[in-house]
Design an enzyme around this catalytic site. Structure first.
Site, PDB file in Angstrom:
ATOM      1  N   ASN A   9       0.885  -1.167   0.000  1.00  0.00           N
ATOM      2  CA  ASN A   9       0.000   0.000   0.000  1.00  0.00           C
ATOM      3  C   ASN A   9       0.922   1.216   0.000  1.00  0.00           C
ATOM      4  OD1 ASN A   9      -1.781   2.064   0.445  1.00  0.00           O
ATOM      5  ND2 ASN A   9      -2.356   1.435   2.524  1.00  0.00           N
ATOM      6  N   TRP A  10       1.033   1.831  -1.159  1.00  0.00           N
ATOM      7  CA  TRP A  10       1.967   2.958  -1.275  1.00  0.00           C
ATOM      8  C   TRP A  10       1.458   4.240  -0.623  1.00  0.00           C
ATOM      9  CZ3 TRP A  10       3.826   2.612  -7.113  1.00  0.00           C
ATOM     10  CH2 TRP A  10       4.746   1.552  -7.212  1.00  0.00           C
ATOM     11  N   LYS A  11       0.158   4.250  -0.284  1.00  0.00           N
ATOM     12  CA  LYS A  11      -0.433   5.470   0.294  1.00  0.00           C
ATOM     13  C   LYS A  11      -0.173   6.636  -0.664  1.00  0.00           C
ATOM     14  CE  LYS A  11      -0.032   3.240   4.710  1.00  0.00           C
ATOM     15  NZ  LYS A  11       0.100   3.311   6.168  1.00  0.00           N
ATOM     16  N   HIS A  95      -9.313   1.405   4.912  1.00  0.00           N
ATOM     17  CA  HIS A  95      -8.026   1.564   5.602  1.00  0.00           C
ATOM     18  C   HIS A  95      -8.212   2.486   6.811  1.00  0.00           C
ATOM     19  CE1 HIS A  95      -3.890   2.625   6.478  1.00  0.00           C
ATOM     20  NE2 HIS A  95      -3.568   1.507   5.869  1.00  0.00           N
ATOM     21  N   GLU A  97      -6.520   4.843   7.888  1.00  0.00           N
ATOM     22  CA  GLU A  97      -6.294   6.275   7.615  1.00  0.00           C
ATOM     23  C   GLU A  97      -7.547   6.908   7.015  1.00  0.00           C
ATOM     24  OE1 GLU A  97      -2.681   5.636   5.431  1.00  0.00           O
ATOM     25  OE2 GLU A  97      -1.721   5.020   7.294  1.00  0.00           O
ATOM     26  N   GLU A 167      -5.047  -4.865  10.457  1.00  0.00           N
ATOM     27  CA  GLU A 167      -3.987  -3.876  10.672  1.00  0.00           C
ATOM     28  C   GLU A 167      -4.227  -3.166  12.003  1.00  0.00           C
ATOM     29  OE1 GLU A 167      -2.146  -2.543   6.705  1.00  0.00           O
ATOM     30  OE2 GLU A 167      -3.928  -1.338   6.979  1.00  0.00           O
ATOM     31  N   GLY A 173       3.040   2.268  10.628  1.00  0.00           N
ATOM     32  CA  GLY A 173       3.997   3.363  10.463  1.00  0.00           C
ATOM     33  C   GLY A 173       4.748   3.696  11.740  1.00  0.00           C
ATOM     34  N   SER A 213       3.857  -2.220  10.084  1.00  0.00           N
ATOM     35  CA  SER A 213       5.307  -2.339  10.242  1.00  0.00           C
ATOM     36  C   SER A 213       5.837  -3.714   9.837  1.00  0.00           C
ATOM     37  CB  SER A 213       5.749  -1.966  11.663  1.00  0.00           C
ATOM     38  OG  SER A 213       5.405  -0.614  11.937  1.00  0.00           O
ATOM     39  N   GLY A 234       3.070  -1.154   4.088  1.00  0.00           N
ATOM     40  CA  GLY A 234       3.173   0.261   3.758  1.00  0.00           C
ATOM     41  C   GLY A 234       4.601   0.638   3.426  1.00  0.00           C
ATOM     42  N   GLY A 235       5.311   1.202   4.412  1.00  0.00           N
ATOM     43  CA  GLY A 235       6.652   1.742   4.203  1.00  0.00           C
ATOM     44  C   GLY A 235       7.605   0.814   3.463  1.00  0.00           C
TER      45      GLY A 235
HETATM   46  P1  13P Z   1       3.392   0.337   7.483  1.00  0.00           P
HETATM   47  O1  13P Z   1       3.837  -0.957   6.855  1.00  0.00           O
HETATM   48  O2  13P Z   1       4.127   1.527   6.958  1.00  0.00           O
HETATM   49  O3  13P Z   1       3.320   0.256   8.961  1.00  0.00           O
HETATM   50  O4  13P Z   1       1.860   0.556   6.973  1.00  0.00           O
HETATM   51  C1  13P Z   1       0.957  -0.467   7.077  1.00  0.00           C
HETATM   52  C2  13P Z   1      -0.275  -0.092   6.356  1.00  0.00           C
HETATM   53  O5  13P Z   1      -0.994   0.811   6.745  1.00  0.00           O
HETATM   54  C3  13P Z   1      -0.597  -0.829   5.135  1.00  0.00           C
HETATM   55  O6  13P Z   1      -1.894  -0.555   4.693  1.00  0.00           O
END
Ligand code: 13P
Length: 253
Positions: A9-11, A95, A97, A167, A173, A213, A234-235
């Site tokens: 998930n590149w956000k 998600h 967020e 999640e 993050g 993470s 994510g990251g």
């Molecule tokens: P991180 O891997 O950066 O913690 O993010 C997880 C995430 O929100 C994937 O949707």
């Protein structure tokens, strides 16, 4: 048997050009991955170039959100028809967020899940508790509400095309991963919920990813857990080498 799927998930990261470059770097690194599903969730603006660059490979493309309506007066929104038209296969929905910053409710997310399935897109439904909810002992209550609410009216047959991502919000993050045992406990709870809703056979076949993470050095241990079927990353999905390592960790199980 259910499939391990590792999704990035590149956000709000990467332009269309950067997406194409990333996928051209990733493809040779994961060319021999056969069992594990590989998905990348790009921003809307990079979907077209990502789909083109991924064509003919084992890399599939996801959107990160979607409006549930086919078309109409919804300024700034993107419909399932538009995603289908681009060749997108998956869509990340609910998600944390989006729940947190854009006020998305289980009811609205459920409309999106239904719309995605109606149009042949595979939803990745995200659920997970916040830190205070874990601390006050309401993790299962929250995860149950989000899972049952998000899946309301979804048939057992449609569940073959649904992915769930657990999640924990406190792990996103933050570098604070849920321990494999902590994650497994909630994954088993989600599997039990799915069993209550749809029966054991359907529940056993639903991919339930872990997100929060996940990195190259903890992916294997997490995905090795009985009810953890991949990751939503994510990251660590922003760099082709580290993302490929996570995919390979998943594929080695
Ligand atoms: P991180 O891997 O950066 O913690 O993010 C997880 C995430 O929100 C994937 O949707």
């Amino acid at each position: 048997m259910r499939r391990v799927i590792v999704a990035g998930n590149w956000k709000m990261n990467k332009t269309a050009k950067e997406a194409a470059k990333f996928i051209s770097e990733l493809k040779p690194l994961v060319a021999d991955v056969k069992k594990t599903g590989i998905v990348i969730g790009t921003p809307f603006t990079a979907l077209e170039s990502a789909v083109k660059e991924a064509a003919g490979s084992n890399v599939k493309i996801a959107a990160q959100n979607m409006n549930p309506n086919d078309n109409g007066a919804y300024t700034g929104e993107i419909s399932p028809l538009m995603l289908k038209d681009l060749g997108v296969e998956y869509v990340i929905l609910g998600h944390s967020e989006r729940r947190e910053y854009y006020g998305e409710t289980d009811k609205f997310i459920n409309e999106k899940v239904k719309a995605a399935l109606k149009h042949g897109l595979k939803p990745i439904l995200c659920v997970g508790e916040k830190l205070e909810e874990r601390e006050n002992g309401t993790t299962e209550k929250v995860v149950k509400e989000q899972t049952v609410g998000g899946l309301e009216g979804i048939s057992a047959a449609d569940m073959a095309n649904v992915v769930i991502a657990y999640e924990p919000v406190w792990a996103i993050g933050t570098g604070k991963t849920a321990s494999p045992a902590q994650a497994q406990e909630v994954h088993a709870f989600i599997r039990k919920l799915l069993t209550d809703l749809y029966g054991a056979e359907v529940a056993e076949n639903v991919t339930v990813q872990y997100g929060g993470s996940m990195k190259a050095d903890n992916a294997f241990e997490l995905i090795s857990q009985k009810d953890i079927d991949g990751g939503l990353v994510g990251g660590a999905s922003l760099e082709a080498g580290s993302f490929a390592e996570i995919i390979k960790a998943g594929d080695s199980i």
